[in-house]
Scaffold this motif. Structure first.
Motif, mmCIF file in Angstrom:
data_model
loop_
_atom_site.group_PDB
_atom_site.id
_atom_site.type_symbol
_atom_site.label_atom_id
_atom_site.label_comp_id
_atom_site.label_asym_id
_atom_site.label_seq_id
_atom_site.Cartn_x
_atom_site.Cartn_y
_atom_site.Cartn_z
ATOM 1 N N MET A 104 0.839 -1.201 0.000
ATOM 2 C CA MET A 104 0.000 0.000 0.000
ATOM 3 C C MET A 104 0.874 1.251 0.000
ATOM 4 N N GLY A 105 1.145 1.752 -1.202
ATOM 5 C CA GLY A 105 1.959 2.948 -1.322
ATOM 6 C C GLY A 105 2.598 3.053 -2.684
ATOM 7 N N SER A 106 3.161 4.209 -2.971
ATOM 8 C CA SER A 106 3.771 4.470 -4.275
ATOM 9 C C SER A 106 5.212 4.942 -4.149
ATOM 10 N N LEU A 294 -7.201 -7.874 5.041
ATOM 11 C CA LEU A 294 -6.327 -7.692 6.188
ATOM 12 C C LEU A 294 -7.017 -7.978 7.515
ATOM 13 N N ALA A 295 -8.306 -8.328 7.465
ATOM 14 C CA ALA A 295 -9.019 -8.673 8.701
ATOM 15 C C ALA A 295 -8.422 -9.909 9.362
ATOM 16 N N ARG A 296 -7.761 -10.749 8.574
ATOM 17 C CA ARG A 296 -7.208 -12.003 9.112
ATOM 18 C C ARG A 296 -6.002 -11.772 10.023
ATOM 19 N N PHE A 323 0.028 -2.538 12.433
ATOM 20 C CA PHE A 323 -0.166 -1.861 11.159
ATOM 21 C C PHE A 323 0.413 -0.447 11.190
ATOM 22 N N GLY A 324 0.973 -0.033 10.054
ATOM 23 C CA GLY A 324 1.449 1.328 9.905
ATOM 24 C C GLY A 324 0.326 2.276 9.511
ATOM 25 N N TYR A 325 0.661 3.564 9.418
ATOM 26 C CA TYR A 325 -0.349 4.603 9.188
ATOM 27 C C TYR A 325 -1.082 4.417 7.866
ATOM 28 N N GLU A 326 -0.351 4.162 6.792
ATOM 29 C CA GLU A 326 -0.981 4.059 5.471
ATOM 30 C C GLU A 326 -1.949 2.885 5.415
ATOM 31 N N VAL A 327 -1.559 1.760 6.002
ATOM 32 C CA VAL A 327 -2.427 0.587 6.011
ATOM 33 C C VAL A 327 -3.685 0.861 6.838
ATOM 34 N N LYS A 328 -3.518 1.445 8.014
ATOM 35 C CA LYS A 328 -4.673 1.765 8.853
ATOM 36 C C LYS A 328 -5.644 2.679 8.109
ATOM 37 N N LYS A 329 -5.105 3.650 7.431
ATOM 38 C CA LYS A 329 -5.949 4.611 6.713
ATOM 39 C C LYS A 329 -6.775 3.924 5.634
ATOM 40 N N GLY A 334 -11.804 1.529 3.578
ATOM 41 C CA GLY A 334 -12.482 0.349 3.047
ATOM 42 C C GLY A 334 -13.642 -0.098 3.905
ATOM 43 N N SER A 335 -13.449 -0.065 5.216
ATOM 44 C CA SER A 335 -14.539 -0.438 6.126
ATOM 45 C C SER A 335 -15.707 0.532 6.008
ATOM 46 N N PHE A 336 -15.386 1.807 5.795
ATOM 47 C CA PHE A 336 -16.427 2.826 5.661
ATOM 48 C C PHE A 336 -17.271 2.598 4.407
ATOM 49 N N VAL A 337 -16.616 2.386 3.256
ATOM 50 C CA VAL A 337 -17.372 2.265 2.005
ATOM 51 C C VAL A 337 -18.142 0.953 1.932
#
Length: 452
Positions: A104-106, A294-296, A323-329, A334-337
């Motif tokens: 997750m990142g560029s 990532l719920a697992r 988890f790091g910041y980017e993953v948590k975000k 994802g959980s929201f949508v």
């Protein structure tokens, strides 16, 4: 040494090559993190030609942590299908490369190991999430490498580091044994020094796998024996895409178009859906799928476990510290949508736009064999140059539509800017048209040879 040359070596020469690469790795200043675990000896699984492996691809008995604290200490009990295929073809997994946490990142900055440096200019990012693989190949400390591409994660770092990176058609390469970020988008592919090596490595890892429910059960014909740089193609240029690139990217792009014309290819111009819609669609779908995948990682079965209280506290503490910041975000988005009341408004709508994007690509391929596009709107940015997350996400405007549509694409270096930074362009083909893709890429590689 190229992969094609390495495959001709005898066993003694291969062992000497591995020792030479170990010395290069230890002496390199690019921070490619090709070690299996930082500060430990580089390991090799098998006796074949050494290939670097991204840190989300399972190699039996190696630690696999996806550059995340939440998986530290997890030892893989099996090989991914792509690793099995490498070993069957006389290649050997040779160390894991750094990556953005869970891909997750560029920029490869979100890794728990720290950032990877671009070997062309150590003040700049190598791209992501397969930045470690691209940096290792560009620095000459790996002959070739495997990466994964969810929204450009092979092609963008390949462009930033001046190497070749190829994303196959969705379903052409097995995802079995590769840690999932976004299951409907992820694909594994080669990062190499040239187009022919990419075709060789792609031929090795491609094909149907019954262990992967998304694998395409259709006949596969090897690319390499039929490579032909003399074929002539109709190549589409998406004008509204090119207009959003920097002046230096546009200049290199226009020169590449002229050289392709000189090679006998036909260039046609077209337009496509607004890139803002593509970006929105991608980040809604990928974040939703990341939330599910990532719920697992909750401290029960895999990796690290935190917290001494009850079960709920263990879940919270494990994910908070792991988890790091980017993953948590992205997991939160994802959980929201996917939540009640927003599923239809965001996720379902994004899937509808995804269908529109695929339909627009299909329409272009009715009259074209290939599409030529920039890989990124600029050359490799400096570390810390992104003022917010949106700027980083915008770096993917040319690559994510390919993943949403399941198409194959290949990035190759075509020029250098005034500071000597590589400029990469990508060719995109229709689904399962990898032969056309590689033939066109080989033709372009011979034509451009770094535009002056």
């Amino acid at each position: 040494m190229t992969l094609k040359e390495a495959l001709k070596l005898n066993s003694e020469d291969i062992e000497k090559l591995k020792e030479d690469l170990k010395i290069k790795i230890k002496n390199s200043g690019v921070g490619a993190y090709i070690e299996q675990i930082e500060n430990k000896e580089i390991s090799s699984s098998g006796n074949g030609v050494p290939i670097a492996i991204k840190n989300n691809i399972n190699v039996k008995n190696w630690e696999l942590d996806c550059s995340s604290n939440i998986l530290k200490g997890y030892i893989s009990p099996f090989n991914a299908t792509v690793v099995e295929k490498l070993q069957s073809a006389g290649l050997s997994p040779f160390g894991l490369t750094n990556m953005d946490e869970f891909a997750m990142g560029s920029s490869t900055e979100s890794s728990s190991y720290g950032k990877t440096l671009n070997p062309i200019d150590n003040t700049r990012i190598p791209g992501g999430s397969s930045g470690g693989s691209a940096a290792a190949v560009a620095a000459g400390i790996a002959i070739a490498a495997l990466g994964t591409d969810t929204g450009g994660s092979i092609r963008q770092p390949a462009a930033y580091c001046g190497v070749v990176g190829m994303k196959p058609t969705y379903g052409r390469v097995s995802r079995y044994g590769i840690a999932a970020y976004s299951s409907s988008l992820d694909q594994c592919g080669p990062i190499t020094q040239n187009v022919e090596d990419a075709a060789i490595l792609y031929d090795i890892i491609a094909g149907y796998d019954e262990k992967d429910s998304t694998s395409a059960n259709i006949p596969y014909t090897k690319i390499t024996p039929n490579l032909n740089s003399n074929k002539k193609f109709t190549i589409a240029v998406i004008d509204n895409f090119v207009a959003q690139a920097s002046n230096e990217i546009q200049t290199a792009f226009n020169k590449a178009v002229e050289l392709l014309k000189e090679q006998g290819h036909k260039i046609v111009h077209t337009n496509m859906i607004d890139t803002n819609k593509i970006i929105s669609t991608y980040y809604i779908i990928s974040s939703a799928e990341a939330s599910a995948n990532l719920a697992r990682f909750d401290g029960v079965r895999y990796g690290a476990r935190k917290g001494d209280g009850n079960l709920k506290d263990m879940y919270v503490d494990t994910k908070t510290e792991g988890f790091g910041y980017e993953v948590k975000k992205r997991v939160m988005v994802g959980s929201f949508v996917l939540s009640s009341g927003y599923y239809d408004a965001y996720y379902i709508k994004a899937q509808k736009v995804r269908s529109l994007i695929k339909a627009e690509f299909d329409k272009i391929f009715e009259n074209s064999d290939l599409i030529l596009s920039p890989v990124a709107p600029t050359t490799a940015p400096k570390f810390g140059s992104y003022s917010n997350a949106l700027e980083m996400y915008l770096a993917d405007i040319y690559t994510i539509g390919v993943n949403l549509s399941g198409l194959p694409a290949i990035s190759l270096p075509v020029a250098k800017d005034k500071e000597g930074l590589p400029i990469g362009l990508q060719l995109i083909a229709n689904s399962y048209e990898e032969q056309t893709l590689f033939d066109g890429a080989l033709s372009m590689e011979k034509a451009v040879k770094y535009i002056k």
